[in-house]
Motif scaffolding. Structure first.
Motif, PDB file in Angstrom:
ATOM      1  N   LEU A  47      51.268 -35.001  69.757  1.00  0.00           N
ATOM      2  CA  LEU A  47      50.522 -33.750  69.821  1.00  0.00           C
ATOM      3  C   LEU A  47      49.215 -33.847  69.029  1.00  0.00           C
ATOM      4  O   LEU A  47      48.185 -33.326  69.458  1.00  0.00           O
ATOM      5  N   GLU A  48      49.259 -34.544  67.896  1.00  0.00           N
ATOM      6  CA  GLU A  48      48.038 -34.729  67.093  1.00  0.00           C
ATOM      7  C   GLU A  48      46.985 -35.523  67.859  1.00  0.00           C
ATOM      8  O   GLU A  48      45.805 -35.171  67.851  1.00  0.00           O
ATOM      9  N   VAL A  49      47.403 -36.601  68.503  1.00  0.00           N
ATOM     10  CA  VAL A  49      46.479 -37.432  69.272  1.00  0.00           C
ATOM     11  C   VAL A  49      45.931 -36.639  70.457  1.00  0.00           C
ATOM     12  O   VAL A  49      44.727 -36.654  70.723  1.00  0.00           O
ATOM     13  N   TYR A  50      46.812 -35.924  71.146  1.00  0.00           N
ATOM     14  CA  TYR A  50      46.381 -35.095  72.269  1.00  0.00           C
ATOM     15  C   TYR A  50      45.347 -34.071  71.804  1.00  0.00           C
ATOM     16  O   TYR A  50      44.295 -33.903  72.427  1.00  0.00           O
ATOM     17  N   ARG A  51      45.632 -33.396  70.707  1.00  0.00           N
ATOM     18  CA  ARG A  51      44.717 -32.357  70.188  1.00  0.00           C
ATOM     19  C   ARG A  51      43.373 -32.960  69.809  1.00  0.00           C
ATOM     20  O   ARG A  51      42.328 -32.419  70.135  1.00  0.00           O
ATOM     21  N   ALA A  52      43.391 -34.099  69.126  1.00  0.00           N
ATOM     22  CA  ALA A  52      42.139 -34.754  68.732  1.00  0.00           C
ATOM     23  C   ALA A  52      41.321 -35.150  69.961  1.00  0.00           C
ATOM     24  O   ALA A  52      40.101 -34.970  69.987  1.00  0.00           O
ATOM     25  N   LEU A  53      41.994 -35.674  70.977  1.00  0.00           N
ATOM     26  CA  LEU A  53      41.288 -36.063  72.198  1.00  0.00           C
ATOM     27  C   LEU A  53      40.756 -34.840  72.932  1.00  0.00           C
ATOM     28  O   LEU A  53      39.615 -34.834  73.396  1.00  0.00           O
ATOM     29  N   ARG A  54      41.569 -33.796  73.017  1.00  0.00           N
ATOM     30  CA  ARG A  54      41.132 -32.564  73.689  1.00  0.00           C
ATOM     31  C   ARG A  54      39.870 -32.010  73.028  1.00  0.00           C
ATOM     32  O   ARG A  54      38.901 -31.661  73.701  1.00  0.00           O
ATOM     33  N   ILE A  55      39.866 -31.963  71.715  1.00  0.00           N
ATOM     34  CA  ILE A  55      38.712 -31.439  70.972  1.00  0.00           C
ATOM     35  C   ILE A  55      37.491 -32.326  71.190  1.00  0.00           C
ATOM     36  O   ILE A  55      36.394 -31.839  71.464  1.00  0.00           O
ATOM     37  N   GLU A  56      37.675 -33.639  71.069  1.00  0.00           N
ATOM     38  CA  GLU A  56      36.545 -34.559  71.223  1.00  0.00           C
ATOM     39  C   GLU A  56      35.962 -34.493  72.633  1.00  0.00           C
ATOM     40  O   GLU A  56      34.751 -34.467  72.807  1.00  0.00           O
ATOM     41  N   LEU A  57      36.815 -34.479  73.640  1.00  0.00           N
ATOM     42  CA  LEU A  57      36.328 -34.426  75.023  1.00  0.00           C
ATOM     43  C   LEU A  57      35.557 -33.141  75.285  1.00  0.00           C
ATOM     44  O   LEU A  57      34.474 -33.168  75.879  1.00  0.00           O
ATOM     45  N   ALA A  58      36.094 -32.011  74.837  1.00  0.00           N
ATOM     46  CA  ALA A  58      35.436 -30.724  75.088  1.00  0.00           C
ATOM     47  C   ALA A  58      34.121 -30.602  74.324  1.00  0.00           C
ATOM     48  O   ALA A  58      33.110 -30.160  74.876  1.00  0.00           O
TER      49      ALA A  58
END
Length: 150
Positions: free
Chosen positions: A33-44
């Motif tokens: 979930l941490e990796v997903y959240r970090a990627l989601r934030i960076e992509l957006a």
């Protein structure tokens, strides 16, 4: 001197790293979930700043219209993959497939952007614009990372 392309590549490398981590991590690992959240934030955050400070100026040039639209559509596809993966948090059986699809879409977009779009836009923008846009992009990226983290 710093330019928009160097600034963008920094985020691109972070996106690649996070995608690699995402496809390697087990869905039941607490760090997933941490990796997903970090990627989601960076992509957006990256997409928002890039669209404002690279795509928008290139859209104004006839040569850049079609490539910019294509890149924008890829951002939309990536957004849909991020959303689908987020919904898969409670479905560990589909998480790996959706993580791979997201990673594939991100890697495809970054490769195409760096090998084609950067060259085309480099012919449209002058050196002063490339430098100025880098600063604007970096500031907006930092701001958007905070906005998207909320």
């Amino acid at each position: 001197m710093d330019n928009i392309y160097e600034a963008l590549r920094e985020s691109h490398e972070l996106q690649r790293t996070l995608c690699r981590q995402l496809v390697r991590i087990k869905p039941d690992d607490p760090r997933a979930l941490e990796v997903y959240r970090a990627l989601r934030i960076e992509l957006a955050a990256h997409a928002a700043a890039e669209e404002r400070f690279l795509y928008a100026p290139i859209l104004l040039d006839d040569l850049g219209l079609k490539p910019s639209r294509h890149a924008l559509s890829e951002h939309h596809e990536i957004d849909e993959c991020v959303e689908a993966l987020g919904k898969a948090r409670k479905q560990p059986e589909v998480w790996p497939e959706r993580a791979k699809k997201l990673s594939h879409e991100v890697h495809h977009h970054l490769k195409e952007e760096e090998s084609k779009f950067f060259q085309l836009s480099g012919k449209i923008l002058n050196e002063r614009q490339k430098s100025s846009l880098a600063g604007k992009y970096r500031r907006d990226l930092r701001r958007m990372r905070k906005v998207m983290a909320i």
